[in-house]
Write a protein that holds these residues in place. Structure first.
Motif, PDB file in Angstrom:
ATOM      1  N   CYS A  86       0.831  -1.219   0.000  1.00 35.82           N
ATOM      2  CA  CYS A  86       0.000   0.000   0.000  1.00 35.82           C
ATOM      3  C   CYS A  86       0.866   1.272   0.000  1.00 35.82           C
ATOM      4  CB  CYS A  86      -0.922   0.022   1.212  1.00 35.82           C
ATOM      5  SG  CYS A  86      -2.381  -1.023   1.029  1.00 35.82           S
ATOM      6  N   GLY A  87       2.027   1.185   0.627  1.00 35.66           N
ATOM      7  CA  GLY A  87       2.912   2.354   0.683  1.00 35.66           C
ATOM      8  C   GLY A  87       2.244   3.537   1.361  1.00 35.66           C
ATOM      9  N   THR A  88       2.427   4.719   0.781  1.00 34.49           N
ATOM     10  CA  THR A  88       1.869   5.935   1.382  1.00 34.49           C
ATOM     11  C   THR A  88       0.477   6.269   0.846  1.00 34.49           C
ATOM     12  OG1 THR A  88       2.957   7.276  -0.320  1.00 34.49           O
ATOM     13  CG2 THR A  88       4.169   6.927   1.741  1.00 34.49           C
ATOM     14  N   CYS A  89      -0.056   5.419  -0.023  1.00 27.72           N
ATOM     15  CA  CYS A  89      -1.378   5.668  -0.633  1.00 27.72           C
ATOM     16  C   CYS A  89      -2.471   5.729   0.438  1.00 27.72           C
ATOM     17  CB  CYS A  89      -1.692   4.566  -1.640  1.00 27.72           C
ATOM     18  SG  CYS A  89      -3.328   4.718  -2.394  1.00 27.72           S
ATOM     19  N   THR A  90      -3.342   6.728   0.330  1.00 27.66           N
ATOM     20  CA  THR A  90      -4.483   6.849   1.247  1.00 27.66           C
ATOM     21  C   THR A  90      -5.793   7.018   0.460  1.00 27.66           C
ATOM     22  OG1 THR A  90      -4.134   9.243   1.421  1.00 27.66           O
ATOM     23  CG2 THR A  90      -3.114   7.857   3.118  1.00 27.66           C
ATOM     24  N   ALA A  91      -5.814   6.526  -0.783  1.00 28.88           N
ATOM     25  CA  ALA A  91      -6.982   6.729  -1.652  1.00 28.88           C
ATOM     26  C   ALA A  91      -8.280   6.240  -1.014  1.00 28.88           C
ATOM     27  CB  ALA A  91      -6.761   6.021  -2.988  1.00 28.88           C
ATOM     28  N   CYS A  92      -8.249   5.071  -0.385  1.00 23.85           N
ATOM     29  CA  CYS A  92      -9.466   4.513   0.206  1.00 23.85           C
ATOM     30  C   CYS A  92      -9.939   5.352   1.395  1.00 23.85           C
ATOM     31  CB  CYS A  92      -9.257   3.055   0.614  1.00 23.85           C
ATOM     32  SG  CYS A  92      -7.909   2.769   1.784  1.00 23.85           S
ATOM     33  N   ILE A  93      -8.985   5.780   2.222  1.00 26.37           N
ATOM     34  CA  ILE A  93      -9.319   6.601   3.395  1.00 26.37           C
ATOM     35  C   ILE A  93      -9.932   7.926   2.947  1.00 26.37           C
ATOM     36  CG2 ILE A  93      -8.373   7.804   5.413  1.00 26.37           C
ATOM     37  CD1 ILE A  93      -6.168   5.625   5.495  1.00 26.37           C
ATOM     38  N   ASP A  94      -9.318   8.538   1.948  1.00 26.25           N
ATOM     39  CA  ASP A  94      -9.782   9.847   1.464  1.00 26.25           C
ATOM     40  C   ASP A  94     -11.152   9.772   0.801  1.00 26.25           C
ATOM     41  OD1 ASP A  94      -7.306  10.716   2.306  1.00 26.25           O
ATOM     42  OD2 ASP A  94      -6.403  10.623   0.305  1.00 26.25           O
ATOM     43  N   ALA A  95     -11.460   8.631   0.165  1.00 23.29           N
ATOM     44  CA  ALA A  95     -12.689   8.527  -0.627  1.00 23.29           C
ATOM     45  C   ALA A  95     -13.918   8.148   0.189  1.00 23.29           C
ATOM     46  CB  ALA A  95     -12.493   7.509  -1.744  1.00 23.29           C
ATOM     47  N   CYS A  96     -13.745   7.561   1.365  1.00 25.11           N
ATOM     48  CA  CYS A  96     -14.893   7.066   2.130  1.00 25.11           C
ATOM     49  C   CYS A  96     -15.775   8.227   2.594  1.00 25.11           C
ATOM     50  CB  CYS A  96     -14.431   6.253   3.340  1.00 25.11           C
ATOM     51  SG  CYS A  96     -15.816   5.610   4.306  1.00 25.11           S
ATOM     52  N   PRO A  97     -17.020   8.304   2.112  1.00 26.78           N
ATOM     53  CA  PRO A  97     -17.873   9.458   2.431  1.00 26.78           C
ATOM     54  C   PRO A  97     -18.377   9.502   3.867  1.00 26.78           C
ATOM     55  CG  PRO A  97     -19.062   7.889   1.071  1.00 26.78           C
ATOM     56  CD  PRO A  97     -17.666   7.385   1.161  1.00 26.78           C
ATOM     57  N   THR A  98     -18.318   8.368   4.570  1.00 25.02           N
ATOM     58  CA  THR A  98     -18.790   8.341   5.960  1.00 25.02           C
ATOM     59  C   THR A  98     -17.640   8.260   6.964  1.00 25.02           C
ATOM     60  OG1 THR A  98     -19.052   5.940   5.797  1.00 25.02           O
ATOM     61  CG2 THR A  98     -21.005   7.283   5.359  1.00 25.02           C
ATOM     62  N   ASP A  99     -16.407   8.408   6.463  1.00 25.02           N
ATOM     63  CA  ASP A  99     -15.206   8.355   7.327  1.00 25.02           C
ATOM     64  C   ASP A  99     -15.158   7.073   8.160  1.00 25.02           C
ATOM     65  OD1 ASP A  99     -14.310  10.919   6.479  1.00 25.02           O
ATOM     66  OD2 ASP A  99     -15.702  11.864   7.868  1.00 25.02           O
ATOM     67  N   ALA A 100     -15.507   5.964   7.523  1.00 25.52           N
ATOM     68  CA  ALA A 100     -15.528   4.678   8.230  1.00 25.52           C
ATOM     69  C   ALA A 100     -14.121   4.129   8.476  1.00 25.52           C
ATOM     70  CB  ALA A 100     -16.355   3.661   7.450  1.00 25.52           C
ATOM     71  N   ILE A 101     -13.152   4.518   7.616  1.00 26.82           N
ATOM     72  CA  ILE A 101     -11.779   4.030   7.811  1.00 26.82           C
ATOM     73  C   ILE A 101     -11.107   4.986   8.786  1.00 26.82           C
ATOM     74  CG2 ILE A 101      -9.644   3.303   6.667  1.00 26.82           C
ATOM     75  CD1 ILE A 101     -11.253   3.170   4.038  1.00 26.82           C
ATOM     76  N   VAL A 102     -11.137   4.604  10.057  1.00 26.68           N
ATOM     77  CA  VAL A 102     -10.702   5.509  11.131  1.00 26.68           C
ATOM     78  C   VAL A 102      -9.191   5.556  11.295  1.00 26.68           C
ATOM     79  CG1 VAL A 102     -12.853   5.385  12.412  1.00 26.68           C
ATOM     80  CG2 VAL A 102     -11.096   3.669  12.846  1.00 26.68           C
ATOM     81  N   TRP A 105     -25.584   4.485  -3.164  1.00 31.22           N
ATOM     82  CA  TRP A 105     -25.465   3.045  -2.910  1.00 31.22           C
ATOM     83  C   TRP A 105     -26.671   2.587  -2.112  1.00 31.22           C
ATOM     84  CZ3 TRP A 105     -21.913   0.167  -5.326  1.00 31.22           C
ATOM     85  CH2 TRP A 105     -20.811   0.830  -5.881  1.00 31.22           C
ATOM     86  N   ILE A 106     -27.388   1.585  -2.625  1.00 30.39           N
ATOM     87  CA  ILE A 106     -28.578   1.079  -1.948  1.00 30.39           C
ATOM     88  C   ILE A 106     -28.383  -0.334  -1.392  1.00 30.39           C
ATOM     89  CG2 ILE A 106     -30.214   2.549  -3.184  1.00 30.39           C
ATOM     90  CD1 ILE A 106     -30.799   0.098  -5.020  1.00 30.39           C
ATOM     91  N   PHE A 107     -27.312  -1.009  -1.807  1.00 26.36           N
ATOM     92  CA  PHE A 107     -26.959  -2.304  -1.212  1.00 26.36           C
ATOM     93  C   PHE A 107     -25.449  -2.458  -1.300  1.00 26.36           C
ATOM     94  CE2 PHE A 107     -25.968  -6.778  -1.023  1.00 26.36           C
ATOM     95  CZ  PHE A 107     -26.805  -7.242  -0.024  1.00 26.36           C
ATOM     96  N   GLY A 108     -24.807  -2.415  -0.124  1.00 29.69           N
ATOM     97  CA  GLY A 108     -23.344  -2.509  -0.107  1.00 29.69           C
ATOM     98  C   GLY A 108     -22.710  -1.230  -0.616  1.00 29.69           C
ATOM     99  N   CYS A 109     -21.396  -1.298  -0.839  1.00 29.99           N
ATOM    100  CA  CYS A 109     -20.645  -0.142  -1.319  1.00 29.99           C
ATOM    101  C   CYS A 109     -19.299  -0.628  -1.840  1.00 29.99           C
ATOM    102  CB  CYS A 109     -20.442   0.855  -0.181  1.00 29.99           C
ATOM    103  SG  CYS A 109     -19.411   2.274  -0.612  1.00 29.99           S
ATOM    104  N   ASP A 110     -18.862  -0.053  -2.964  1.00 31.67           N
ATOM    105  CA  ASP A 110     -17.567  -0.430  -3.558  1.00 31.67           C
ATOM    106  C   ASP A 110     -16.580   0.741  -3.588  1.00 31.67           C
ATOM    107  OD1 ASP A 110     -18.177  -3.105  -4.124  1.00 31.67           O
ATOM    108  OD2 ASP A 110     -19.063  -2.615  -6.065  1.00 31.67           O
ATOM    109  N   ILE A 111     -16.911   1.840  -2.943  1.00 30.20           N
ATOM    110  CA  ILE A 111     -16.101   3.056  -3.090  1.00 30.20           C
ATOM    111  C   ILE A 111     -14.629   2.818  -2.768  1.00 30.20           C
ATOM    112  CG2 ILE A 111     -15.678   5.395  -2.200  1.00 30.20           C
ATOM    113  CD1 ILE A 111     -18.739   5.682  -1.915  1.00 30.20           C
ATOM    114  N   CYS A 112     -14.337   2.224  -1.611  1.00 26.60           N
ATOM    115  CA  CYS A 112     -12.933   2.075  -1.205  1.00 26.60           C
ATOM    116  C   CYS A 112     -12.182   1.086  -2.098  1.00 26.60           C
ATOM    117  CB  CYS A 112     -12.816   1.690   0.265  1.00 26.60           C
ATOM    118  SG  CYS A 112     -13.382   0.028   0.664  1.00 26.60           S
TER     119      CYS A 112
END
Length: 316
Positions: free
Chosen positions: A188-204, A237-244
């Motif tokens: 993963c290195g320094t990438c934070t794409a998933c953290i930055d993209a989560c609209p509900t800030d679930a990746i704490v 998203w109405i069932f699940g989510c693929d954003i991250c």
């Protein structure tokens, strides 16, 4: 057991896994997950499980495979690809997670695992074991990591260099000693794409997800009314989510699956916003008869649709 015998059994298992359609097969020694124990304990203490009380049960069994299969020697971890030919979220206004396009993976993969275990017993003899597909207290990502199938991404999902993360994990826990694989490097290195993209800030935190904030949790697991503080954050998203997963650079390497049972119902490919709003139970049963979407039930899906429509996020 003789080294050559272990080697032959291991080779047989990996060859059969490939023949059955699994993309990768890795094997780890069945032992107590000492590193994961304090992490799981802390995660539960922070109530990141939300209303998913079942995650609080069988704490010891989650960490010790010998409590699930007495005499267990090996955990065989498997990857089964579900990445679709077409990403329907790019062509429909309301979105369903890719893993739920076709038939429920629990049944599709469980059937393959039963065949797999039977083939092992036919070749080797009396081998005791159980098959698992996200349906028992098994820490599948921890085992997949230990057996070299990939590393745990910052979104807490398993990442594989060749396939990204759009795949199911499954396990055979068996009382047969085999040759064991080792873990791979974290890329993963320094990438934070998933953290930055989560609209509900679930990746704490890197590798830590507050399950009670995840869109998948809200749209599938939560059975009560959806909280107002997340209104406007579901991005349709109405069932699940693929954003991250969609933003993860490693998913550039995802390849379309070869499993006919994972192909979507043709109606799902063309559902308009109004058709979703006017969804009847009859149409729901037609489209999702054998789908994982049935987990949320008709009323649950209608609740999700209302919540997304009411937030005014949909294009007209």
């Amino acid at each position: 057991m003789d080294f050559n015998v272990k080697q032959r059994y291991t080779q047989f298992i990996k060859e059969k896994a490939k023949e059955l359609g699994f993309s990768f097969c890795g094997i780890a020694k069945a032992e107590f997950l000492s590193e994961e124990a304090p992490r799981l304990d802390e995660w539960l203490k922070r109530n990141y499980q939300g209303k998913m009380q079942y995650l609080e049960n069988h704490f010891d069994k989650r960490l010790d495979p010998t409590l699930l299969v007495p005499g267990a020697k090996s955990v065989v971890s498997l990857i089964y690809n579900y990445y679709p030919e077409k990403d329907l979220s790019q062509q429909t206004e309301l979105k369903v997670a890719k893993y739920a396009y076709g038939e429920d993976y629990h049944f599709v993969i469980k059937d393959k695992l039963k065949t797999f275990l039977s083939l092992i017993q036919q070749e080797i003899g009396e081998v005791g074991g159980r098959a698992f597909v996200d349906s028992a207290p098994v820490m599948e990502r921890a085992w997949a990591k230990r057996s070299g199938l990939g590393w745990i991404g910052k979104n807490s999902l398993l990442l594989n260099k060749e396939h990204g993360s759009f795949f199911f994990l499954a396990e055979l826990i068996i009382d047969l000693e085999l040759e064991y694989d080792g873990p791979v490097k974290d890329y993963c290195g320094t990438c934070t794409a998933c953290i930055d993209a989560c609209p509900t800030d679930a990746i704490v935190d890197a590798h830590v997800v507050d399950g009670s904030k995840c869109i998948s949790y809200f749209t599938i697991e939560l059975k009560e009314e959806l909280p107002t503080d997340v209104k406007g954050k579901f991005e349709n998203w109405i069932f699940g989510c693929d954003i991250c997963q969609d933003v993860c650079p490693w998913n550039r390497f995802s390849k379309p699956h070869n499993e006919d049972k994972f192909n979507p119902n043709p109606l799902l490919e063309t559902m308009s916003k109004n058709e979703w709003i006017e969804l009847t139970e009859e149409v729901f049963q037609n489209i999702f008869r054998h789908s994982a979407v049935k987990r949320t039930k008709f009323e649950g899906l209608k609740r999700n649709i209302r919540f997304v429509i009411d937030q005014g996020a949909c294009a007209t």
